[in-house]
Write a protein that holds these residues in place. Structure first.
Motif, PDB file in Angstrom:
ATOM      1  N   THR A  68       0.789  -1.275  -0.145  1.00 19.63           N
ATOM      2  CA  THR A  68       0.056  -0.302   0.120  1.00 19.63           C
ATOM      3  C   THR A  68       1.023   1.203   0.065  1.00 19.63           C
ATOM      4  O   THR A  68       2.009   1.068   0.362  1.00 19.63           O
ATOM      5  CB  THR A  68      -1.024   0.097   1.390  1.00 19.63           C
ATOM      6  OG1 THR A  68      -0.134   0.032   2.450  1.00 19.63           O
ATOM      7  CG2 THR A  68      -1.929  -1.223   1.241  1.00 19.63           C
ATOM      8  N   GLN A  88       0.922  -0.185  -4.861  1.00 19.36           N
ATOM      9  CA  GLN A  88      -0.507  -0.241  -5.590  1.00 19.36           C
ATOM     10  C   GLN A  88      -1.505   1.091  -4.702  1.00 19.36           C
ATOM     11  O   GLN A  88      -1.483   0.905  -3.511  1.00 19.36           O
ATOM     12  CB  GLN A  88      -1.369  -1.589  -5.347  1.00 19.36           C
ATOM     13  CG  GLN A  88      -2.695  -1.332  -5.919  1.00 19.36           C
ATOM     14  CD  GLN A  88      -3.687  -2.872  -5.748  1.00 19.36           C
ATOM     15  OE1 GLN A  88      -4.099  -3.136  -4.875  1.00 19.36           O
ATOM     16  NE2 GLN A  88      -3.210  -3.737  -6.815  1.00 19.36           N
ATOM     17  N   SER A  90      -4.756   3.794  -5.143  1.00 16.26           N
ATOM     18  CA  SER A  90      -6.147   4.018  -6.115  1.00 16.26           C
ATOM     19  C   SER A  90      -6.541   5.458  -5.616  1.00 16.26           C
ATOM     20  O   SER A  90      -6.140   6.267  -4.796  1.00 16.26           O
ATOM     21  CB  SER A  90      -7.284   3.315  -5.250  1.00 16.26           C
ATOM     22  OG  SER A  90      -7.202   2.108  -5.734  1.00 16.26           O
ATOM     23  N   GLY A  91      -7.155   6.213  -6.878  1.00 13.85           N
ATOM     24  CA  GLY A  91      -7.510   7.693  -6.737  1.00 13.85           C
ATOM     25  C   GLY A  91      -8.287   8.089  -7.939  1.00 13.85           C
ATOM     26  O   GLY A  91      -8.380   7.298  -8.780  1.00 13.85           O
ATOM     27  N   LEU A 117      -2.628  12.005  -8.975  1.00 15.23           N
ATOM     28  CA  LEU A 117      -3.785  11.164  -8.826  1.00 15.23           C
ATOM     29  C   LEU A 117      -4.217  11.519  -7.355  1.00 15.23           C
ATOM     30  O   LEU A 117      -3.499  11.665  -6.360  1.00 15.23           O
ATOM     31  CB  LEU A 117      -3.228   9.711  -8.543  1.00 15.23           C
ATOM     32  CG  LEU A 117      -4.012   8.555  -8.156  1.00 15.23           C
ATOM     33  CD1 LEU A 117      -5.010   8.146  -9.674  1.00 15.23           C
ATOM     34  CD2 LEU A 117      -3.434   7.235  -7.763  1.00 15.23           C
ATOM     35  N   LYS A 150     -12.425   6.832 -10.765  1.00 12.05           N
ATOM     36  CA  LYS A 150     -11.451   6.192 -10.014  1.00 12.05           C
ATOM     37  C   LYS A 150     -10.790   4.904 -10.607  1.00 12.05           C
ATOM     38  O   LYS A 150     -11.518   4.210 -11.378  1.00 12.05           O
ATOM     39  CB  LYS A 150     -12.276   5.620  -8.718  1.00 12.05           C
ATOM     40  CG  LYS A 150     -11.242   5.171  -7.674  1.00 12.05           C
ATOM     41  CD  LYS A 150     -11.913   4.538  -6.380  1.00 12.05           C
ATOM     42  CE  LYS A 150     -10.965   4.144  -5.217  1.00 12.05           C
ATOM     43  NZ  LYS A 150     -11.750   3.848  -4.015  1.00 12.05           N
ATOM     44  N   VAL A 151      -9.416   5.114 -10.356  1.00  6.34           N
ATOM     45  CA  VAL A 151      -8.526   4.010 -11.114  1.00  6.34           C
ATOM     46  C   VAL A 151      -7.531   3.611  -9.974  1.00  6.34           C
ATOM     47  O   VAL A 151      -7.343   4.044  -8.806  1.00  6.34           O
ATOM     48  CB  VAL A 151      -7.698   4.552 -12.181  1.00  6.34           C
ATOM     49  CG1 VAL A 151      -8.648   5.105 -13.259  1.00  6.34           C
ATOM     50  CG2 VAL A 151      -6.770   5.673 -11.599  1.00  6.34           C
ATOM     51  N   THR A 152      -7.321   2.191 -10.173  1.00  2.00           N
ATOM     52  CA  THR A 152      -6.159   1.685  -9.423  1.00  2.00           C
ATOM     53  C   THR A 152      -5.095   1.444 -10.150  1.00  2.00           C
ATOM     54  O   THR A 152      -5.069   1.025 -11.276  1.00  2.00           O
ATOM     55  CB  THR A 152      -6.805   0.197  -8.934  1.00  2.00           C
ATOM     56  OG1 THR A 152      -7.873   0.539  -8.020  1.00  2.00           O
ATOM     57  CG2 THR A 152      -5.666  -0.507  -7.979  1.00  2.00           C
ATOM     58  N   ASN A 154      -0.989   0.133 -10.405  1.00  4.32           N
ATOM     59  CA  ASN A 154       0.133  -0.483  -9.938  1.00  4.32           C
ATOM     60  C   ASN A 154       1.486  -0.151 -10.630  1.00  4.32           C
ATOM     61  O   ASN A 154       1.574   0.184 -11.686  1.00  4.32           O
ATOM     62  CB  ASN A 154      -0.071  -2.008 -10.353  1.00  4.32           C
ATOM     63  CG  ASN A 154      -1.378  -2.943  -9.802  1.00  4.32           C
ATOM     64  OD1 ASN A 154      -1.232  -2.926  -8.430  1.00  4.32           O
ATOM     65  ND2 ASN A 154      -2.313  -3.202 -10.311  1.00  4.32           N
TER      66      ASN A 154
END
Length: 254
Positions: A68, A88, A90-91, A117, A150-152, A154
């Protein structure tokens, strides 16, 4: 009647004491040069072991499961090396504030697109989404890739630079939105983001494809030069050559 001239024989031979001084000085210089050459070779061997360990550590970090953002931040705050750590996060991308870093990719000139992000806590993380060709700098030419919602992501954590890496690197041109070195504070300021609301490192996105094919992700470079063994052998070789030449000289003198 010519006056006889008394001939004088000049002894050009060096006094024994002076000869000993010269020989001693020569020996000292040779030993000093030998010590320097061996030291340089040993230093390069130490650098070799360090570089091999670094390459192995980077490979391990890249292949490790992503952690995280909070974990990376804790490591960074503790002074640990976060470079190339899999992460990883998200935002929501704020495409209107993207910054452009001058770069090349597979022989083409263009830019890496660094987009904030926006995180759930209101902070921003600059993500290197990847490469776009020079003619695609304007966002209007690649609207498909401007992902909404919203996207994740990596990717790999990358530390920010505290200063320009070299005097040969041009100064950043914030007004034209062209950056030649990764000055996070300048990127944030030019994007209208408060420095205390920006995560203090970057993230390079992985190769996951973007709509329309741009930006091209996964542009992190891992090519670390490792020529230390070659340099070490060169220094050790010069030391060996010095021994051979000095020995031959002594042999001829005797």
């Amino acid at each position: 009647m010519p006056v006889p001239v008394k001939s004088t024989v000049v002894d050009e031979r060096m006094p024994a004491s002076r000869s000993r001084v010269v020989r001693t000085a020569g020996v000292v210089l040779v030993l000093a040069a030998f010590a320097v050459l061996v030291s340089l070779g040993t230093w390069q061997m130490q650098r070799l072991h360090w570089k091999e360990a670094l390459i192995a550590a980077i490979a391990e970090r890249r292949s490790a499961p992503p952690v995280t953002l909070e974990k990376i931040e804790a490591m960074d705050a503790a002074g640990e090396d976060i470079d190339y750590r899999a992460v990883q996060v998200s935002g929501v991308y704020d495409h209107g504030r993207e910054r452009h870093f001058f770069a090349t990719h597979e022989g083409r000139t263009g830019f890496y697109v660094f987009t904030p992000l926006m995180l759930a806590d209101g902070r921003a993380l600059f993500v290197n989404r990847g490469f776009v060709p020079f003619e695609k700098k304007d966002v209007s030419t690649r609207r498909e890739g401007q992902i909404a919602g919203k996207v994740t992501v990596n990717g790999l954590a990358r530390p920010k630079l505290s200063e320009k890496p070299s005097s040969l690197v041009p100064d950043n041109d914030a007004e034209k939105n062209i950056f030649y070195w990764k000055d996070l504070d300048a990127m944030a300021n030019s994007a209208g983001l408060a420095a205390d609301r920006v995560v203090p490192f970057f993230t390079d996105a992985d190769r996951s494809p973007n709509p329309g094919g741009l930006p091209i992700g996964g542009v992190t470079q891992f090519d670390l030069p490792n020529n230390h063994l070659q340099y070490a052998l060169t220094w050790y070789g010069l030391a060996a050559a010095l021994v051979v030449v000095s020995g031959f000289y002594v042999y001829r003198r005797r």
